[in-house]
Design an enzyme around this catalytic site. Structure first.
Site, short mmCIF file in Angstrom:
data_model
loop_
_atom_site.label_atom_id
_atom_site.label_comp_id
_atom_site.label_asym_id
_atom_site.label_seq_id
_atom_site.Cartn_x
_atom_site.Cartn_y
_atom_site.Cartn_z
N SER A 75 0.87 -1.19 0.00
CA SER A 75 0.00 0.00 0.00
C SER A 75 0.90 1.22 0.00
CB SER A 75 -0.87 0.01 1.26
OG SER A 75 -1.43 1.29 1.46
N TYR A 108 -1.56 -0.85 10.21
CA TYR A 108 -1.66 -1.20 8.78
C TYR A 108 -0.40 -0.77 8.01
CZ TYR A 108 -3.87 -1.36 4.12
OH TYR A 108 -4.17 -1.63 2.80
N LYS A 110 2.46 -2.99 5.85
CA LYS A 110 2.70 -2.81 4.42
C LYS A 110 4.16 -2.42 4.16
CE LYS A 110 -1.48 -3.89 3.16
NZ LYS A 110 -1.71 -5.19 2.51
P1 NAP Z 1 -11.34 -6.64 0.73
O1 NAP Z 1 -12.38 -6.62 -0.31
O2 NAP Z 1 -11.74 -6.54 2.16
O3 NAP Z 1 -10.45 -7.95 0.48
C1 NAP Z 1 -9.62 -8.53 1.43
C2 NAP Z 1 -9.88 -10.00 1.40
O4 NAP Z 1 -8.99 -10.67 2.31
C3 NAP Z 1 -11.31 -10.34 1.86
O5 NAP Z 1 -11.87 -11.29 0.99
C4 NAP Z 1 -11.06 -10.93 3.23
O6 NAP Z 1 -12.07 -11.80 3.69
C5 NAP Z 1 -9.75 -11.63 3.01
N1 NAP Z 1 -9.14 -12.02 4.27
C6 NAP Z 1 -9.02 -11.27 5.40
N2 NAP Z 1 -8.44 -12.00 6.37
C7 NAP Z 1 -8.19 -13.24 5.84
C8 NAP Z 1 -7.62 -14.43 6.35
N3 NAP Z 1 -7.15 -14.50 7.60
N4 NAP Z 1 -7.56 -15.51 5.54
C9 NAP Z 1 -8.01 -15.48 4.27
N5 NAP Z 1 -8.56 -14.35 3.73
C10 NAP Z 1 -8.65 -13.25 4.50
O7 NAP Z 1 -10.29 -5.45 0.49
P2 NAP Z 1 -9.38 -5.08 -0.77
O8 NAP Z 1 -9.42 -3.61 -0.85
O9 NAP Z 1 -9.72 -5.88 -1.96
O10 NAP Z 1 -7.92 -5.47 -0.23
C11 NAP Z 1 -7.08 -6.40 -0.87
C12 NAP Z 1 -5.64 -6.05 -0.54
O11 NAP Z 1 -5.31 -4.77 -1.09
C13 NAP Z 1 -5.34 -5.95 0.95
O12 NAP Z 1 -4.08 -6.51 1.23
C14 NAP Z 1 -5.31 -4.46 1.20
O13 NAP Z 1 -4.52 -4.12 2.32
C15 NAP Z 1 -4.72 -3.97 -0.10
N6 NAP Z 1 -4.97 -2.55 -0.37
C16 NAP Z 1 -6.24 -2.09 -0.57
C17 NAP Z 1 -6.43 -0.74 -0.79
C18 NAP Z 1 -7.80 -0.15 -1.05
O14 NAP Z 1 -7.91 1.09 -1.15
N7 NAP Z 1 -8.86 -0.95 -1.16
C19 NAP Z 1 -5.34 0.14 -0.77
C20 NAP Z 1 -4.08 -0.36 -0.54
C21 NAP Z 1 -3.90 -1.70 -0.35
P3 NAP Z 1 -13.29 -11.15 4.57
O15 NAP Z 1 -14.26 -10.71 3.56
O16 NAP Z 1 -13.73 -12.23 5.45
O17 NAP Z 1 -12.69 -10.01 5.35
#
Ligand code: NAP
Length: 246
Positions: free
Chosen positions: A145, A158, A162
């Site tokens: 991130s 967080y 990262k």
């Molecule tokens: P998201 O839709 O919440 O996706 C995260 C996924 O990880 C969810 O399906 C979640 O399941 C799963 N997860 C959480 N804990 C887990 C575990 N212990 N075992 C297996 N799966 C698990 O959010 P996203 O935005 O797509 O995020 C994906 C990645 O991108 C993350 O690493 C996040 O930090 C990174 N990121 C996102 C953004 C942004 O703006 N969205 C920015 C920078 C980085 P649940 O549904 O049960 O929680």
């Protein structure tokens, strides 16, 4: 590899960036292994991702596993090897936020985020790297991130994970390069997913030079590129943030 399908494991692929990345890798011809958190809601979502990929003519399989549990991860990786015999692409995508200012942050909020965003990356990458080393090829993409590079008030937990993922990526890139394995990190800015749905997205968009939040497709495009065979890029951190940090 010639005729054989490449096998891609995407963690946390039941929603958001992971879901779209799995679909895009499947469109490229990979068999997508959809890892999901073992609860009924995520299972239903993961099964829908598999159906969506199959409807597009691709192949996919959903596997439940809490990636914060090393033993469960070992079992998941063994299951993939028994069924598919190789792993070509690993996308460490699972992640959570538990935001709060440092002085109010609980031990639980700190530990959960460290376990999910950092320890999981170690637990999954270790067994997969052993497999890729034997294959003498592999692509690892870690979801970092921009907060890991620049910090963000309210996200000490967080941002720390990262930043650590970036250090981990550069280190494994050096350790694994001689075996034909590349490792890179993607650093998204604000992406419209369940993780950001509670934020004031209109206000955020005003701060972004390209005047919009990113989409999961914006991230998946880069992951797809970083997952190509014979990639001559490793140990890099690539921002996808609409120019938020220049
Ligand atoms: P998201 O839709 O919440 O996706 C995260 C996924 O990880 C969810 O399906 C979640 O399941 C799963 N997860 C959480 N804990 C887990 C575990 N212990 N075992 C297996 N799966 C698990 O959010 P996203 O935005 O797509 O995020 C994906 C990645 O991108 C993350 O690493 C996040 O930090 C990174 N990121 C996102 C953004 C942004 O703006 N969205 C920015 C920078 C980085 P649940 O549904 O049960 O929680």
């Amino acid at each position: 590899m010639s005729e054989e399908k490449r096998i891609a494991l995407i963690t946390g692929a039941s929603s958001g960036i992971g879901r779209v990345t799995a679909i895009e890798l499947a469109k490229e011809g990979c068999t997508a292994i959809i890892n999901y958190y073992p609860v009924p809601a995520c299972e239903a979502d993961a099964i829908n991702v598999v159906k969506e990929i199959e409807a597009l003519g691709g192949t996919a399989k959903a596997i439940a596993c809490d990636v914060t549990k090393s033993e469960e991860v070992e079992k998941m990786v063994s299951q993939i090897m028994e069924e598919f015999g190789r792993i070509d692409v690993l996308v460490n995508n699972a992640g959570i936020t538990r935001d709060g200012l440092l002085v109010r942050m609980s031990d639980d909020d700190w530990e959960r985020v460290i376990n999910t965003n950092l320890n999981s990356v170690f637990y999954v990458t270790r067994p997969v790297a052993k497999i890729m080393m034997k294959q003498r090829s592999g692509n690892i993409v870690n979801m970092a991130s921009i907060t890991g590079v620049y910090g963000n008030a309210g996200q000490a937990n967080y941002a720390s994970t990262k930043a650590a993922v970036i250090g981990f990526t550069k280190t494994i890139a050096k350790e694994l390069a001689s075996r034909g394995i590349v490792a890179n990190a993607v650093a998204p800015g604000f992406i419209a997913t369940p993780m950001t749905e509670k934020l004031d997205t209109e206000k955020i968009a005003e701060r972004i030079p390209l005047k919009r939040l990113g989409t999961p497709e914006d991230i998946a495009d880069l992951v797809k590129f970083l997952s190509k065979p014979n990639l001559y890029i490793t140990g890099q951190v690539i921002g996808v943030d609409g120019g938020l940090v220049i």
